[in-house]
Design a protein around this motif. Structure first.
Motif, short mmCIF file in Angstrom:
data_model
loop_
_atom_site.label_atom_id
_atom_site.label_comp_id
_atom_site.label_asym_id
_atom_site.label_seq_id
_atom_site.Cartn_x
_atom_site.Cartn_y
_atom_site.Cartn_z
N SER A 7 -9.13 -4.61 31.75
CA SER A 7 -8.37 -4.28 30.39
C SER A 7 -7.94 -2.78 30.94
N GLY A 8 -8.49 -2.06 32.47
CA GLY A 8 -8.17 -1.11 32.63
C GLY A 8 -9.24 0.19 32.23
N ALA A 9 -9.69 0.02 31.04
CA ALA A 9 -10.89 1.06 30.72
C ALA A 9 -11.96 1.47 31.41
N GLY A 10 -12.20 0.75 32.80
CA GLY A 10 -12.98 1.18 33.87
C GLY A 10 -14.38 1.03 33.01
N PRO A 11 -15.19 1.67 33.36
CA PRO A 11 -17.14 1.72 33.24
C PRO A 11 -17.30 2.55 32.13
N PRO A 12 -18.19 1.95 31.52
CA PRO A 12 -18.75 3.02 30.07
C PRO A 12 -18.77 4.21 30.26
N ASP A 13 -18.48 4.84 30.09
CA ASP A 13 -18.69 6.97 29.98
C ASP A 13 -20.09 7.36 30.76
N GLU A 14 -20.92 6.76 29.95
CA GLU A 14 -22.50 6.76 30.52
C GLU A 14 -22.19 6.23 32.47
N TYR A 15 -21.87 5.16 32.35
CA TYR A 15 -22.10 5.42 33.97
C TYR A 15 -21.11 5.84 34.40
N VAL A 16 -19.68 5.90 34.27
CA VAL A 16 -18.51 7.56 35.11
C VAL A 16 -19.54 8.77 34.91
N GLU A 17 -20.06 9.39 34.22
CA GLU A 17 -21.13 10.67 33.71
C GLU A 17 -21.91 10.47 35.16
N ALA A 18 -23.23 9.81 35.27
CA ALA A 18 -24.02 9.07 36.36
C ALA A 18 -23.92 9.31 37.63
N GLU A 19 -22.39 8.46 37.94
CA GLU A 19 -22.12 8.16 38.56
C GLU A 19 -21.72 9.24 39.14
N ILE A 20 -20.83 10.46 38.96
CA ILE A 20 -20.99 12.01 39.36
C ILE A 20 -21.88 12.89 39.38
N HIS A 21 -22.68 12.94 38.61
CA HIS A 21 -23.52 13.23 38.59
C HIS A 21 -24.24 13.41 39.98
N ASN A 22 -24.68 11.73 40.51
CA ASN A 22 -25.43 11.28 41.56
C ASN A 22 -24.60 12.02 42.90
N LEU A 23 -23.46 12.06 42.76
CA LEU A 23 -22.75 12.44 43.48
C LEU A 23 -22.75 13.59 44.29
N LEU A 24 -22.86 14.54 42.78
CA LEU A 24 -22.82 15.80 42.90
C LEU A 24 -23.95 16.78 43.67
N ALA A 25 -25.01 16.15 42.71
CA ALA A 25 -26.15 16.44 43.44
C ALA A 25 -26.59 16.24 43.88
N GLY A 26 -26.58 14.75 44.93
CA GLY A 26 -26.74 13.60 45.89
C GLY A 26 -25.83 14.81 47.37
N ASP A 27 -24.87 15.82 47.01
CA ASP A 27 -24.61 15.59 48.80
C ASP A 27 -24.93 16.94 48.86
N PRO A 28 -25.34 17.20 49.44
CA PRO A 28 -26.10 18.11 50.40
C PRO A 28 -24.68 19.82 50.65
N ALA A 29 -23.54 19.45 50.57
CA ALA A 29 -22.46 20.44 50.90
C ALA A 29 -22.29 21.63 49.16
N VAL A 30 -22.70 20.65 48.11
CA VAL A 30 -22.60 20.91 46.43
C VAL A 30 -23.66 20.91 46.77
N ALA A 31 -25.10 19.83 45.62
CA ALA A 31 -25.66 20.18 45.01
C ALA A 31 -26.16 20.29 43.90
N GLU A 32 -24.83 19.93 43.60
CA GLU A 32 -24.87 20.62 41.84
C GLU A 32 -25.33 19.67 40.80
N GLN A 33 -25.93 20.51 39.99
CA GLN A 33 -26.34 19.22 38.53
C GLN A 33 -25.93 20.49 37.60
N GLY A 34 -25.46 21.07 37.07
CA GLY A 34 -24.83 21.09 36.47
C GLY A 34 -23.49 20.95 35.83
N ILE A 35 -23.50 20.21 36.01
CA ILE A 35 -21.67 19.42 35.63
C ILE A 35 -21.79 18.67 34.81
N THR A 36 -21.61 19.08 33.53
CA THR A 36 -20.73 17.86 32.28
C THR A 36 -19.89 16.95 32.85
#
Length: 91
Positions: A7-36
């Motif tokens: 339907s183009g709706a994409g994954p549920p919001d909590e999956y997108v948010e978790a993926e972005i948190h993992n992307l930002l926290a897990g990247d040593p160049a960014v290592a950011e956890q405070g982004i919502t």
């Protein structure tokens, strides 16, 4: 066998948010956890505070690379982390 209709709706919001948190926290160049992340009808909106405009730009760039078909809006503020340039005079 039937194909699932996307339907183009994409994954549920909590999956997108978790993926972005993992992307930002897990990247040593960014290592950011405070982004919502909030998903609106039109975009992903990133909220939080970081210590530099460069870091904010890097976060937006990395999220945009991961979700190339989704508009990204930044509501990330920059907090001052440098020492004051003037000496504070107390009365």
């Amino acid at each position: 066998m039937t194909a699932q209709h996307d339907s183009g709706a994409g994954p549920p919001d909590e999956y997108v948010e978790a993926e972005i948190h993992n992307l930002l926290a897990g990247d040593p160049a960014v290592a950011e956890q405070g982004i919502t992340v909030v998903r609106t009808e039109r975009a992903l909106v990133l909220h939080g505070e970081v210590e530099s405009a460069h870091r904010r730009e890097e976060i937006v760039r990395r999220v945009a690379e991961r979700f190339p078909n989704v508009p990204i809006t930044s509501d990330i503020g920059v907090i001052r982390t440098q020492a004051p340039t003037e000496i504070e005079q107390l009365p």
